[in-house]
Design an enzyme around this catalytic site. Structure first.
Site, PDB file in Angstrom:
ATOM      1  N   SER A  59      -5.202  -3.780   8.667  1.00 27.98           N
ATOM      2  CA  SER A  59      -6.282  -3.808   9.662  1.00 27.98           C
ATOM      3  C   SER A  59      -5.847  -3.184  10.984  1.00 27.98           C
ATOM      4  CB  SER A  59      -6.719  -5.247   9.929  1.00 27.98           C
ATOM      5  OG  SER A  59      -7.118  -5.883   8.742  1.00 27.98           O
TER       6      SER A  59
HETATM    7  N1  SAH Z   1      -4.150  -8.747   5.986  1.00 29.52           N
HETATM    8  C1  SAH Z   1      -3.763  -7.446   5.485  1.00 29.52           C
HETATM    9  C2  SAH Z   1      -4.926  -6.494   5.352  1.00 29.52           C
HETATM   10  C3  SAH Z   1      -5.525  -6.689   4.061  1.00 29.52           C
HETATM   11  S1  SAH Z   1      -6.641  -5.533   3.353  1.00 29.52           S
HETATM   12  C4  SAH Z   1      -2.679  -6.824   6.319  1.00 29.52           C
HETATM   13  O1  SAH Z   1      -2.291  -7.407   7.354  1.00 29.52           O
HETATM   14  O2  SAH Z   1      -2.181  -5.767   5.932  1.00 29.52           O
HETATM   15  C5  SAH Z   1      -7.406  -6.696   2.254  1.00 29.52           C
HETATM   16  C6  SAH Z   1      -6.566  -7.150   1.093  1.00 29.52           C
HETATM   17  O3  SAH Z   1      -7.294  -8.158   0.408  1.00 29.52           O
HETATM   18  C7  SAH Z   1      -6.274  -6.048   0.065  1.00 29.52           C
HETATM   19  O4  SAH Z   1      -4.900  -5.941  -0.120  1.00 29.52           O
HETATM   20  C8  SAH Z   1      -6.981  -6.558  -1.194  1.00 29.52           C
HETATM   21  O5  SAH Z   1      -6.279  -6.232  -2.385  1.00 29.52           O
HETATM   22  C9  SAH Z   1      -7.009  -8.051  -0.952  1.00 29.52           C
HETATM   23  N2  SAH Z   1      -8.021  -8.820  -1.692  1.00 29.52           N
HETATM   24  C10 SAH Z   1      -9.296  -8.476  -2.001  1.00 29.52           C
HETATM   25  N3  SAH Z   1      -9.907  -9.475  -2.656  1.00 29.52           N
HETATM   26  C11 SAH Z   1      -8.998 -10.492  -2.765  1.00 29.52           C
HETATM   27  C12 SAH Z   1      -9.026 -11.797  -3.351  1.00 29.52           C
HETATM   28  N4  SAH Z   1     -10.101 -12.286  -3.958  1.00 29.52           N
HETATM   29  N5  SAH Z   1      -7.908 -12.560  -3.262  1.00 29.52           N
HETATM   30  C13 SAH Z   1      -6.789 -12.100  -2.658  1.00 29.52           C
HETATM   31  N6  SAH Z   1      -6.701 -10.859  -2.101  1.00 29.52           N
HETATM   32  C14 SAH Z   1      -7.793 -10.078  -2.148  1.00 29.52           C
END
Ligand code: SAH
Length: 213
Positions: A59
């Site tokens: 993000s």
């Molecule tokens: N917090 C992260 C940004 C994440 S992007 C950082 O600091 O880099 C969102 C992430 O959520 C992705 O890696 C995606 O694979 C994950 N995601 C999507 N749906 C999900 C679910 N149901 N459970 C766990 N992770 C999930």
């Protein structure tokens, strides 16, 4: 390294309205360059989201700051994160003294993030699975932060939040969301604050979007 870029970013976050000095301090000290692909390191302190592989992104720092501020992290607070991604948001929470539990559905990203935590000596509990159903074993949590876009607020997350706790989650369509900040004031009673407008990758799971990407 990156001293100047870092200070510039902090200044920009202040200008954008981030007031919590502890949050700014965390962003100043957690090395974001170690959470992005090597070829993008030179961009680590720009206020932008960056690709981390598997179609996912780390993000934008402003978004991390807004969500972290909204969570009101205190020392030893138990926090559940859904969407580990690079692990950067989890590392920020850890820096602020939270006991962090984080779930990622993608096995490759999960492994990479876990390795990063190990390399940095961070004691963060990691799980590979569907975060829309939460992580019952360690519930309740005083804070829950969802870093992917949800069509609705997953009920298991509401249930796994402690009374007095806060849930921060972007809710909306696949292309645009509103940040919901829920405070649990009683077993089935929540106070809601909303901040427009965000753009996250989709939350995919039983209580999220169906996997059709
Ligand atoms: N917090 C992260 C940004 C994440 S992007 C950082 O600091 O880099 C969102 C992430 O959520 C992705 O890696 C995606 O694979 C994950 N995601 C999507 N749906 C999900 C679910 N149901 N459970 C766990 N992770 C999930």
């Amino acid at each position: 390294m990156y001293e100047e870029e870092r200070e510039k970013l902090i200044k920009e976050l202040r200008q954008q309205g981030i007031r919590d000095e502890k949050v700014l301090e965390a962003i100043r000290n957690v090395p974001r360059e170690l959470f992005v692909p090597e070829v993008l390191r030179h961009q680590a302190y720009k206020n932008i989201a960056l690709p981390i592989g598997k179609g996912q992104t780390i993000s934008q720092p402003l978004t991390v700051a807004i969500m972290t501020e909204a969570l009101k992290v205190t020392k030893n607070m138990k926090v559940l994160e859904i969407g580990t991604g690079s692990g950067y948001q989890a590392a920020i929470l850890d820096y602020l003294g939270a006991k962090v539990y984080t779930i990622e559905r993608d096995f490759d990203l999960f492994k990479e993030a876990r390795q990063r935590f190990q390399d940095l000596g961070l004691k963060i509990a990691t799980l590979c699975g569907d975060g829309t159903i939460g992580w019952k074993e360690f519930a309740p949590y005083e804070g829950i932060i969802v870093t992917a876009a949800a069509p609705d607020i997953p009920k298991p997350l509401k249930d796994q939040l402690a009374v007095g706790g806060r849930l921060v989650i972007p809710v909306g369509s696949k292309t645009s969301q509103i940040m919901y900040i829920l405070t649990k004031i009683d077993q089935n009673e929540f106070e809601v604050e909303k901040i427009p407008a965000f753009q996250f990758v989709p939350l995919i799971g039983i209580e999220g979007w169906k996997n059709e990407f």
